[in-house]
Design a protein around this motif. Structure first.
Motif, PDB file in Angstrom:
ATOM      1  N   SER A  56       0.615  -0.827  -0.370  1.00  0.00           N
ATOM      2  CA  SER A  56      -0.188   0.332   0.143  1.00  0.00           C
ATOM      3  C   SER A  56       0.754   1.363   0.230  1.00  0.00           C
ATOM      4  O   SER A  56       0.323   2.314  -0.640  1.00  0.00           O
ATOM      5  CB  SER A  56      -0.748   0.090   1.293  1.00  0.00           C
ATOM      6  OG  SER A  56      -1.868  -1.392   1.000  1.00  0.00           O
ATOM      7  N   ILE A  57       1.669   1.861   0.469  1.00  0.00           N
ATOM      8  CA  ILE A  57       2.827   2.247   1.076  1.00  0.00           C
ATOM      9  C   ILE A  57       3.679   2.527  -0.512  1.00  0.00           C
ATOM     10  O   ILE A  57       3.763   3.491  -0.931  1.00  0.00           O
ATOM     11  CB  ILE A  57       3.688   2.088   1.899  1.00  0.00           C
ATOM     12  CG1 ILE A  57       2.825   2.539   3.243  1.00  0.00           C
ATOM     13  CG2 ILE A  57       4.793   3.723   1.725  1.00  0.00           C
ATOM     14  CD1 ILE A  57       4.104   2.162   4.525  1.00  0.00           C
ATOM     15  N   GLY A  58       3.706   1.428  -0.991  1.00  0.00           N
ATOM     16  CA  GLY A  58       4.599   1.029  -2.616  1.00  0.00           C
ATOM     17  C   GLY A  58       3.511   2.193  -3.213  1.00  0.00           C
ATOM     18  O   GLY A  58       3.615   3.273  -4.464  1.00  0.00           O
ATOM     19  N   VAL A  59       2.068   2.312  -3.793  1.00  0.00           N
ATOM     20  CA  VAL A  59       0.990   2.195  -4.325  1.00  0.00           C
ATOM     21  C   VAL A  59       1.193   3.744  -4.442  1.00  0.00           C
ATOM     22  O   VAL A  59       1.247   5.041  -4.867  1.00  0.00           O
ATOM     23  CB  VAL A  59      -0.657   2.177  -4.125  1.00  0.00           C
ATOM     24  CG1 VAL A  59      -1.431   2.889  -4.792  1.00  0.00           C
ATOM     25  CG2 VAL A  59      -0.445   0.331  -4.554  1.00  0.00           C
ATOM     26  N   GLN A  60       0.827   4.592  -2.680  1.00  0.00           N
ATOM     27  CA  GLN A  60       1.266   5.652  -2.491  1.00  0.00           C
ATOM     28  C   GLN A  60       2.634   6.300  -3.206  1.00  0.00           C
ATOM     29  O   GLN A  60       2.690   7.359  -3.923  1.00  0.00           O
ATOM     30  CB  GLN A  60       1.345   6.366  -0.909  1.00  0.00           C
ATOM     31  CG  GLN A  60      -0.220   5.950  -0.133  1.00  0.00           C
ATOM     32  CD  GLN A  60       0.302   6.329   1.198  1.00  0.00           C
ATOM     33  OE1 GLN A  60       1.735   5.832   1.480  1.00  0.00           O
ATOM     34  NE2 GLN A  60      -0.696   6.617   2.016  1.00  0.00           N
ATOM     35  N   LEU A  61       3.607   5.956  -2.915  1.00  0.00           N
ATOM     36  CA  LEU A  61       4.779   6.232  -3.950  1.00  0.00           C
ATOM     37  C   LEU A  61       4.829   6.270  -5.600  1.00  0.00           C
ATOM     38  O   LEU A  61       5.495   7.510  -6.208  1.00  0.00           O
ATOM     39  CB  LEU A  61       5.983   5.574  -3.277  1.00  0.00           C
ATOM     40  CG  LEU A  61       6.354   5.383  -2.099  1.00  0.00           C
ATOM     41  CD1 LEU A  61       7.669   4.454  -1.406  1.00  0.00           C
ATOM     42  CD2 LEU A  61       7.079   6.795  -1.638  1.00  0.00           C
ATOM     43  N   SER A  71       6.263  19.270  -6.933  1.00  0.00           N
ATOM     44  CA  SER A  71       6.210  19.267  -5.208  1.00  0.00           C
ATOM     45  C   SER A  71       6.191  17.503  -4.887  1.00  0.00           C
ATOM     46  O   SER A  71       6.987  17.149  -4.211  1.00  0.00           O
ATOM     47  CB  SER A  71       5.080  19.936  -4.770  1.00  0.00           C
ATOM     48  OG  SER A  71       3.702  19.549  -4.597  1.00  0.00           O
ATOM     49  N   ASP A  72       5.294  16.754  -5.944  1.00  0.00           N
ATOM     50  CA  ASP A  72       5.236  15.908  -5.827  1.00  0.00           C
ATOM     51  C   ASP A  72       6.159  15.104  -6.037  1.00  0.00           C
ATOM     52  O   ASP A  72       6.958  13.865  -4.842  1.00  0.00           O
ATOM     53  CB  ASP A  72       3.585  15.042  -5.642  1.00  0.00           C
ATOM     54  CG  ASP A  72       2.300  15.229  -5.310  1.00  0.00           C
ATOM     55  OD1 ASP A  72       2.154  15.871  -4.817  1.00  0.00           O
ATOM     56  OD2 ASP A  72       1.743  14.500  -6.595  1.00  0.00           O
ATOM     57  N   CYS A  73       7.114  15.251  -6.427  1.00  0.00           N
ATOM     58  CA  CYS A  73       8.372  14.772  -7.494  1.00  0.00           C
ATOM     59  C   CYS A  73       9.599  15.029  -6.685  1.00  0.00           C
ATOM     60  O   CYS A  73      10.441  13.590  -6.019  1.00  0.00           O
ATOM     61  CB  CYS A  73       8.341  15.421  -9.104  1.00  0.00           C
ATOM     62  SG  CYS A  73       9.787  14.785  -9.323  1.00  0.00           S
ATOM     63  N   GLU A  74       8.862  16.731  -5.836  1.00  0.00           N
ATOM     64  CA  GLU A  74      10.307  16.584  -4.721  1.00  0.00           C
ATOM     65  C   GLU A  74      10.044  15.772  -3.886  1.00  0.00           C
ATOM     66  O   GLU A  74      10.981  15.470  -2.827  1.00  0.00           O
ATOM     67  CB  GLU A  74      10.194  18.186  -4.855  1.00  0.00           C
ATOM     68  CG  GLU A  74      10.438  19.079  -5.677  1.00  0.00           C
ATOM     69  CD  GLU A  74      10.312  20.476  -5.808  1.00  0.00           C
ATOM     70  OE1 GLU A  74       9.660  20.993  -4.575  1.00  0.00           O
ATOM     71  OE2 GLU A  74      11.011  21.218  -5.787  1.00  0.00           O
ATOM     72  N   TRP A  75       8.679  15.184  -2.926  1.00  0.00           N
ATOM     73  CA  TRP A  75       8.616  14.706  -1.898  1.00  0.00           C
ATOM     74  C   TRP A  75       9.191  13.263  -2.085  1.00  0.00           C
ATOM     75  O   TRP A  75       9.095  12.865  -1.020  1.00  0.00           O
ATOM     76  CB  TRP A  75       6.766  14.506  -1.977  1.00  0.00           C
ATOM     77  CG  TRP A  75       6.278  14.401  -0.436  1.00  0.00           C
ATOM     78  CD1 TRP A  75       7.376  13.422   0.410  1.00  0.00           C
ATOM     79  CD2 TRP A  75       5.271  14.591  -0.082  1.00  0.00           C
ATOM     80  NE1 TRP A  75       6.196  13.508   1.009  1.00  0.00           N
ATOM     81  CE2 TRP A  75       5.113  14.243   1.068  1.00  0.00           C
ATOM     82  CE3 TRP A  75       3.612  14.347  -1.202  1.00  0.00           C
ATOM     83  CZ2 TRP A  75       4.047  13.826   1.672  1.00  0.00           C
ATOM     84  CZ3 TRP A  75       2.477  14.624  -0.490  1.00  0.00           C
ATOM     85  CH2 TRP A  75       2.500  13.460   1.354  1.00  0.00           C
ATOM     86  N   LEU A  76       9.134  13.058  -3.361  1.00  0.00           N
ATOM     87  CA  LEU A  76       9.417  11.713  -3.998  1.00  0.00           C
ATOM     88  C   LEU A  76      10.665  11.128  -3.238  1.00  0.00           C
ATOM     89  O   LEU A  76      10.954  10.523  -2.479  1.00  0.00           O
ATOM     90  CB  LEU A  76       8.673  10.762  -5.361  1.00  0.00           C
ATOM     91  CG  LEU A  76       9.436   9.786  -5.669  1.00  0.00           C
ATOM     92  CD1 LEU A  76       9.047   8.389  -4.090  1.00  0.00           C
ATOM     93  CD2 LEU A  76       8.814   9.435  -6.621  1.00  0.00           C
ATOM     94  N   HIS A  77      11.409  12.387  -4.202  1.00  0.00           N
ATOM     95  CA  HIS A  77      12.852  12.280  -3.792  1.00  0.00           C
ATOM     96  C   HIS A  77      13.195  12.697  -2.668  1.00  0.00           C
ATOM     97  O   HIS A  77      14.341  12.173  -2.238  1.00  0.00           O
ATOM     98  CB  HIS A  77      13.570  13.023  -4.905  1.00  0.00           C
ATOM     99  CG  HIS A  77      13.516  13.215  -6.476  1.00  0.00           C
ATOM    100  ND1 HIS A  77      13.924  14.147  -7.270  1.00  0.00           N
ATOM    101  CD2 HIS A  77      12.948  12.320  -7.236  1.00  0.00           C
ATOM    102  CE1 HIS A  77      14.147  13.220  -8.525  1.00  0.00           C
ATOM    103  NE2 HIS A  77      13.141  12.515  -8.290  1.00  0.00           N
ATOM    104  N   SER A  78      12.544  13.174  -1.806  1.00  0.00           N
ATOM    105  CA  SER A  78      12.704  13.857   0.145  1.00  0.00           C
ATOM    106  C   SER A  78      13.298  11.839   0.251  1.00  0.00           C
ATOM    107  O   SER A  78      13.575  11.184   1.171  1.00  0.00           O
ATOM    108  CB  SER A  78      12.461  14.759  -0.506  1.00  0.00           C
ATOM    109  OG  SER A  78      11.116  14.090   0.913  1.00  0.00           O
ATOM    110  N   ILE A  79      11.575  11.151  -0.117  1.00  0.00           N
ATOM    111  CA  ILE A  79      12.153   9.688   0.520  1.00  0.00           C
ATOM    112  C   ILE A  79      12.701   9.209   0.375  1.00  0.00           C
ATOM    113  O   ILE A  79      13.467   8.371   1.142  1.00  0.00           O
ATOM    114  CB  ILE A  79      10.448   9.733   0.286  1.00  0.00           C
ATOM    115  CG1 ILE A  79       9.630  10.279   0.935  1.00  0.00           C
ATOM    116  CG2 ILE A  79      10.337   8.147   1.194  1.00  0.00           C
ATOM    117  CD1 ILE A  79       8.023  10.090   0.764  1.00  0.00           C
TER     118      ILE A  79
END
Length: 143
Positions: A56-61, A71-79
């Protein structure tokens, strides 16, 4: 909750925010942006297993990765950047320390080559970290 067994999967929605964040830290890497993304999921959803939770977390990612939002791309990169570089000495999670210990057993990997490999990979794929093993498995062990 840094050691010992994970709590029963059925109890997760009833845990406090800090305990749910600690579960994420144990399953992934300590990462506030991942907490922001997924702590509420662990409260709002029930899971049959930890594999289901991770999926489920994989789906979120994946949703972040497929988003057209900067901003979503930057958020993913920070994770993704929460994963330590190969050969780093300041490693927060016991899982990554264990994975990195495997590097010292690898005859083909020298302490001098890791920073070069990290830099080359990160130059080629900005925002991503170079990894050669996950949970001490090479890509060939998974098939």
């Amino acid at each position: 909750m840094t050691s010992g067994p994970l709590p029963a999967i059925t109890t997760i929605p009833r845990l406090c925010t800090e305990e749910r964040a600690a579960i994420l830290d144990r399953l992934f890497e300590p990462c506030v942006p991942l907490h922001t993304l997924s702590v509420s999921l662990l409260h709002d959803e029930t899971f049959e297993s930890y594999d289901d939770l991770i999926s489920s977390i994989g789906v979120q990612l994946t949703e972040l990765a497929e988003s057209s939002s900067k901003s979503d791309c930057e958020w993913l990169h920070s994770i993704l950047a929460a994963h330590p570089r190969l050969g780093e000495s300041n490693i927060k999670s016991s899982q990554s320390r264990s994975e990195q210990a495997q590097l010292s057993m690898d005859e083909d990997t020298s302490d001098e080559s890791l920073p070069q490999l990290n830099a080359l990979y990160e130059q080629t794929f900005p925002g991503l970290r170079y990894m050669c093993a996950v949970q001490a498995w090479t890509c060939w062990d998974k098939d």
